[in-house]
Design an enzyme around this catalytic site. Sequence first.
Site, mmCIF file in Angstrom:
data_model
loop_
_atom_site.group_PDB
_atom_site.id
_atom_site.type_symbol
_atom_site.label_atom_id
_atom_site.label_comp_id
_atom_site.label_asym_id
_atom_site.label_seq_id
_atom_site.Cartn_x
_atom_site.Cartn_y
_atom_site.Cartn_z
ATOM 1 N N ASP A 25 1.703 -2.023 7.521
ATOM 2 C CA ASP A 25 2.788 -1.222 7.033
ATOM 3 C C ASP A 25 2.477 -0.724 5.730
ATOM 4 O O ASP A 25 1.565 -0.991 4.987
ATOM 5 C CB ASP A 25 3.925 -2.220 6.765
ATOM 6 N N GLU A 27 4.086 1.870 2.440
ATOM 7 C CA GLU A 27 5.349 2.370 1.379
ATOM 8 C C GLU A 27 4.551 3.715 1.161
ATOM 9 O O GLU A 27 3.584 4.001 0.819
ATOM 10 C CB GLU A 27 5.541 1.529 0.197
ATOM 11 N N HIS A 166 10.660 -4.030 2.271
ATOM 12 C CA HIS A 166 10.251 -2.894 1.842
ATOM 13 C C HIS A 166 9.127 -3.018 0.914
ATOM 14 O O HIS A 166 8.910 -1.954 0.126
ATOM 15 C CB HIS A 166 11.447 -2.003 1.185
ATOM 16 N N ASP A 171 6.303 -6.907 4.689
ATOM 17 C CA ASP A 171 6.876 -6.362 5.912
ATOM 18 C C ASP A 171 5.775 -6.539 7.221
ATOM 19 O O ASP A 171 6.051 -6.719 8.100
ATOM 20 C CB ASP A 171 7.257 -4.768 5.874
#
Length: 553
Positions: A25, A27, A166, A171
Site C-alpha cells: 500500500d 500513500e 490511510h 492498510d
Amino acid sequence: MPARRQLSFEDLGTPLAEATLVVVDLETTGTDPSADAITEIGAVKVRGGEVLGEFRSFVDPERPIPAYIASLTGITDATVAGAPSIRAVLPMFLDFVGDAALVAHNARFDVGFLTAQAARLGVGWPRPTVLDTLALARRVYRRDEVRDHRLSTLAAHVGASITPDHRALSDARATVDVLHAIISRLGEQGAATLQDLAGAHRRATPVQLRKKHLAETIPAVPGVYQFLDAAGAVLYVGTSRNLRTRVRTYFTAAETRRKVLDMLPRAEEIRVLECTTPTEAAVRELRIIAAEKPPSNRHGLHPEKAHWLRLGTGREGLRAARLARAESDGSAQIGPLRSRHDVEPLRGLLHDAILGRGAAFERGADGPEVLGSGARGRLRRALVEDPTEVLDHVAVRLRAQVTAGRYEEAERMRRLAHLYLEAAHRAGRLRALAAVPLLIAARPSTEGVIGGRGWELLSVRHGRFAGTTLVPQRADPLAAARSLALIGVGEAELAAPLCQGYHQEAEILLGWLEGEGVRTVLVEGTWAVPARARFDAEHLAARFARTAAADGA
C-alpha cells in the site's frame, strides 16, 4: 550478476499454499503517477497464510504535501523531513519483493505509481504477477453482502485484525486479511493456484474454451511445449517446471497476452519434450526457438546476432563487431551489448578515460590514425582485466557535474559506467566458461529425485549444455559424473569464442553454476570464475553513491 528469477505468466500454476505474495500500500501526494510523488510505502510478505516479513518507509516526496492529503493521512511535511528519497527506497522495496507476486487494493493505483517511479529513475521493473483485491472482491462479494468494496468496508466485513487508517503499513495489513478471506471464498469454488486467483475476475475467451482439450494429456514434468498449426509448423514455444499446469493456463482467463490469444485460433496440437531438469528444458527451449523461429515468440529467434565492442589487433582501435572472435592474438571484446546504439557511447567513454580528449591516436606512417602500443595495452586492460582507470575517470566527471548542478549529465554518465561494467562482466563470465573443455558440477536438489533429496548434475562443454542427470542422496555423484562425461562430446565441435551464437544458453548455465551449494565434480582444463567485484555494476553503484553523497547530490 545472474538475474533474479521473477514470477511471470511463464511461471503461473504455483499452488496458492506455496505462492509468495507481497501485499503493498502507498500513500502519495495525489492521484497522478506522472505528477505526484510517494510519501510512504508499507508492505507485508505472506506465504501459506503466514507472515514472512514487513516493509515500511516514509519517502521524501521532494515537494510540499497538500493540506487535504496531510489531513487524510496524517503525513505532513514535518513527518517526511529527513526521510530517504524514492531513489533510495524503491531499490530496497524491490529487494524485499524479490520473486513474489504483488497484491494491492486497487492495484492500478499502487502499481502505477511504483512503475512510474521505476521508469523515471531508470530502475528495472521486475514485472511481477499483480493481483488486485478490489477486482477480486467485486467478483466474490456482491452488493447484497457488502454496501461497497472499499478497503475499510471489506476489512470490517471479514473481521480484519486491524482497521485501515490511510497509513501504508496498517492498510497493507488489513488488505492481507481481506486477501485471505477472498482466497478462502474462491477456494470453495475450485481456485487452487496463483493463475486461478489472477484470472478469477475475468472470463476465458470462446477460443480458449474451444481449444482447452489440447491440454488434456500433457504430463506434469519439466520440459518444453510447442503449439503447432494444422500443417505441423511451430507457432509458439515455451518451457515450464510443470508442463501440465503451465499449458493449462493458456486456456484460462489468466492468459491475456495478445500474441498468445492471436496464436490460439491456429493451434491444432501441443507437442511436448520431457526434460530431466528445468535447466535442460530452458536450454532446449532456446535451441528450438532458434531452429524453428516461431512467429509468436519474440526472444531468442536469432542467437547468432549480437553486438560487441572490440579492440582489434596490432594498432587498431575500438570498433563495433557482430561476431566474437578468439582473443589469442591480443584482441579483446566486451558484450554482448543490449543494442548497437551502445557501441559509440562506450567507445567514447573508454577513449576519454584511457586516452584523453583530443589525444586519442598517433598518426600512422600511411596516414590513418592508429593506437599507440601503450594506449592499446591500457585499453585491453580496461576491457578484460581491471576497470579502475575508467572508474577513476568517471568519478572525476561525476564530481564535477554534481558540483556544477548538472544532475542530468551526471545521471547519464552513471548509466554509461553501469553499461560498461555490465558489458565487461558479461564478457568475462562468457570468456571463462567458453574456455573450459568439460565442466561437470552438482548442486543439492529436491525436485524429481527418488527419496526427495539428492543431487542435480550438469555437464557443460565450452559453455554449451552437454547433459544433466538426477542422483539420489545416497548414490555416488562421481559415478554419475563419469557417465555424463561420455556424452555430449559433439557439443565441443560447436564451441565458439565467448560463446558466440549461444550466449543466452551459456548465461542460463552460468546462473546455475553460480547458485548456492554448487560443487565442481569433474573438470578438464581450468574453471576460473571471474572476480565478481572487479566488473560488477553493484561495485560501481556503491562507489558512486559515496561520490554523490560527498558532494551533496
